[in-house]
Design a protein around this motif. Sequence first.
Motif, PDB file in Angstrom:
ATOM      1  N   SER A 134       0.814  -1.214   0.000  1.00 24.75           N
ATOM      2  CA  SER A 134       0.000   0.000   0.000  1.00 24.75           C
ATOM      3  C   SER A 134       0.847   1.264   0.000  1.00 24.75           C
ATOM      4  O   SER A 134       0.491   2.255  -0.635  1.00 24.75           O
ATOM      5  N   PHE A 135       1.953   1.221   0.734  1.00 22.07           N
ATOM      6  CA  PHE A 135       2.808   2.403   0.861  1.00 22.07           C
ATOM      7  C   PHE A 135       4.232   1.952   1.140  1.00 22.07           C
ATOM      8  O   PHE A 135       4.479   1.256   2.132  1.00 22.07           O
ATOM      9  N   ALA A 136       5.147   2.354   0.300  1.00 23.39           N
ATOM     10  CA  ALA A 136       6.552   1.960   0.440  1.00 23.39           C
ATOM     11  C   ALA A 136       7.254   2.833   1.478  1.00 23.39           C
ATOM     12  O   ALA A 136       7.914   3.800   1.161  1.00 23.39           O
ATOM     13  N   SER A 137       7.095   2.466   2.732  1.00 22.51           N
ATOM     14  CA  SER A 137       7.705   3.207   3.835  1.00 22.51           C
ATOM     15  C   SER A 137       9.069   2.613   4.181  1.00 22.51           C
ATOM     16  O   SER A 137       9.192   1.393   4.359  1.00 22.51           O
ATOM     17  N   PRO A 138      10.095   3.454   4.304  1.00 23.30           N
ATOM     18  CA  PRO A 138      11.403   2.945   4.721  1.00 23.30           C
ATOM     19  C   PRO A 138      11.343   2.236   6.078  1.00 23.30           C
ATOM     20  O   PRO A 138      12.028   1.237   6.283  1.00 23.30           O
ATOM     21  N   ASN A 139      10.523   2.727   6.991  1.00 29.16           N
ATOM     22  CA  ASN A 139      10.440   2.102   8.312  1.00 29.16           C
ATOM     23  C   ASN A 139       9.845   0.701   8.218  1.00 29.16           C
ATOM     24  O   ASN A 139      10.338  -0.235   8.854  1.00 29.16           O
ATOM     25  N   THR A 140       8.804   0.543   7.435  1.00 33.12           N
ATOM     26  CA  THR A 140       8.197  -0.778   7.254  1.00 33.12           C
ATOM     27  C   THR A 140       9.167  -1.702   6.537  1.00 33.12           C
ATOM     28  O   THR A 140       9.290  -2.886   6.891  1.00 33.12           O
ATOM     29  N   GLN A 141       9.878  -1.173   5.557  1.00 29.38           N
ATOM     30  CA  GLN A 141      10.860  -1.974   4.825  1.00 29.38           C
ATOM     31  C   GLN A 141      11.951  -2.471   5.764  1.00 29.38           C
ATOM     32  O   GLN A 141      12.401  -3.610   5.658  1.00 29.38           O
ATOM     33  N   ALA A 161      14.789   5.353   1.915  1.00 25.89           N
ATOM     34  CA  ALA A 161      15.113   6.462   2.814  1.00 25.89           C
ATOM     35  C   ALA A 161      15.799   7.591   2.046  1.00 25.89           C
ATOM     36  O   ALA A 161      15.523   8.766   2.295  1.00 25.89           O
ATOM     37  N   ALA A 162      16.657   7.245   1.102  1.00 29.80           N
ATOM     38  CA  ALA A 162      17.344   8.266   0.306  1.00 29.80           C
ATOM     39  C   ALA A 162      16.349   9.041  -0.552  1.00 29.80           C
ATOM     40  O   ALA A 162      16.490  10.251  -0.730  1.00 29.80           O
ATOM     41  N   ARG A 163      15.343   8.355  -1.065  1.00 26.29           N
ATOM     42  CA  ARG A 163      14.323   9.027  -1.878  1.00 26.29           C
ATOM     43  C   ARG A 163      13.497  10.011  -1.066  1.00 26.29           C
ATOM     44  O   ARG A 163      12.900  10.926  -1.618  1.00 26.29           O
ATOM     45  N   ALA A 164      13.455   9.801   0.244  1.00 24.96           N
ATOM     46  CA  ALA A 164      12.684  10.698   1.110  1.00 24.96           C
ATOM     47  C   ALA A 164      13.408  12.029   1.324  1.00 24.96           C
ATOM     48  O   ALA A 164      12.854  12.942   1.933  1.00 24.96           O
ATOM     49  N   GLY A 165      14.627  12.114   0.848  1.00 21.10           N
ATOM     50  CA  GLY A 165      15.377  13.368   0.939  1.00 21.10           C
ATOM     51  C   GLY A 165      15.784  13.714   2.356  1.00 21.10           C
ATOM     52  O   GLY A 165      16.340  12.890   3.071  1.00 21.10           O
ATOM     53  N   ALA A 179      16.276   9.276   8.457  1.00 24.73           N
ATOM     54  CA  ALA A 179      17.730   9.266   8.601  1.00 24.73           C
ATOM     55  C   ALA A 179      18.168   8.138   9.535  1.00 24.73           C
ATOM     56  O   ALA A 179      19.115   7.403   9.232  1.00 24.73           O
ATOM     57  N   GLU A 180      17.483   7.988  10.641  1.00 19.11           N
ATOM     58  CA  GLU A 180      17.802   6.913  11.591  1.00 19.11           C
ATOM     59  C   GLU A 180      17.514   5.545  10.975  1.00 19.11           C
ATOM     60  O   GLU A 180      18.234   4.586  11.199  1.00 19.11           O
ATOM     61  N   THR A 181      16.458   5.466  10.193  1.00 20.93           N
ATOM     62  CA  THR A 181      16.103   4.210   9.525  1.00 20.93           C
ATOM     63  C   THR A 181      17.221   3.788   8.575  1.00 20.93           C
ATOM     64  O   THR A 181      17.631   2.618   8.572  1.00 20.93           O
ATOM     65  N   ALA A 182      17.717   4.723   7.787  1.00 19.96           N
ATOM     66  CA  ALA A 182      18.805   4.420   6.848  1.00 19.96           C
ATOM     67  C   ALA A 182      20.056   4.003   7.603  1.00 19.96           C
ATOM     68  O   ALA A 182      20.738   3.038   7.206  1.00 19.96           O
ATOM     69  N   ARG A 183      20.380   4.695   8.690  1.00 17.02           N
ATOM     70  CA  ARG A 183      21.562   4.349   9.491  1.00 17.02           C
ATOM     71  C   ARG A 183      21.433   2.932  10.037  1.00 17.02           C
ATOM     72  O   ARG A 183      22.359   2.123   9.951  1.00 17.02           O
ATOM     73  N   ALA A 184      20.281   2.600  10.584  1.00 17.21           N
ATOM     74  CA  ALA A 184      20.058   1.270  11.143  1.00 17.21           C
ATOM     75  C   ALA A 184      20.186   0.202  10.053  1.00 17.21           C
ATOM     76  O   ALA A 184      20.787  -0.851  10.281  1.00 17.21           O
ATOM     77  N   ALA A 185      19.616   0.464   8.892  1.00 15.55           N
ATOM     78  CA  ALA A 185      19.687  -0.499   7.792  1.00 15.55           C
ATOM     79  C   ALA A 185      21.140  -0.750   7.366  1.00 15.55           C
ATOM     80  O   ALA A 185      21.537  -1.894   7.145  1.00 15.55           O
TER      81      ALA A 185
END
Length: 75
Positions: A21-28, A55-59, A65-71
Amino acid sequence: ARYDAGDHEAALQHFRESLASFASPNTQLYEARCLRALGQLPEALAAYEQTITLAARAGDDARYAETARAAREEA
């Protein structure tokens, strides 16, 4: 709640339905964590990479930012 209870298979299904339904970085990120917990490591790595991409697409959205770091760290 299912993820926190350790029911990673049920949580994975829920996260995948949400991502449809929605491509959320947090859900991913949580999809990647479920896959890792289930021992599906190549799939988990791909999901972590997708998390970083989303997360990068979210600008400059600080929520991701924390989601990308954790990933990056968990991958």
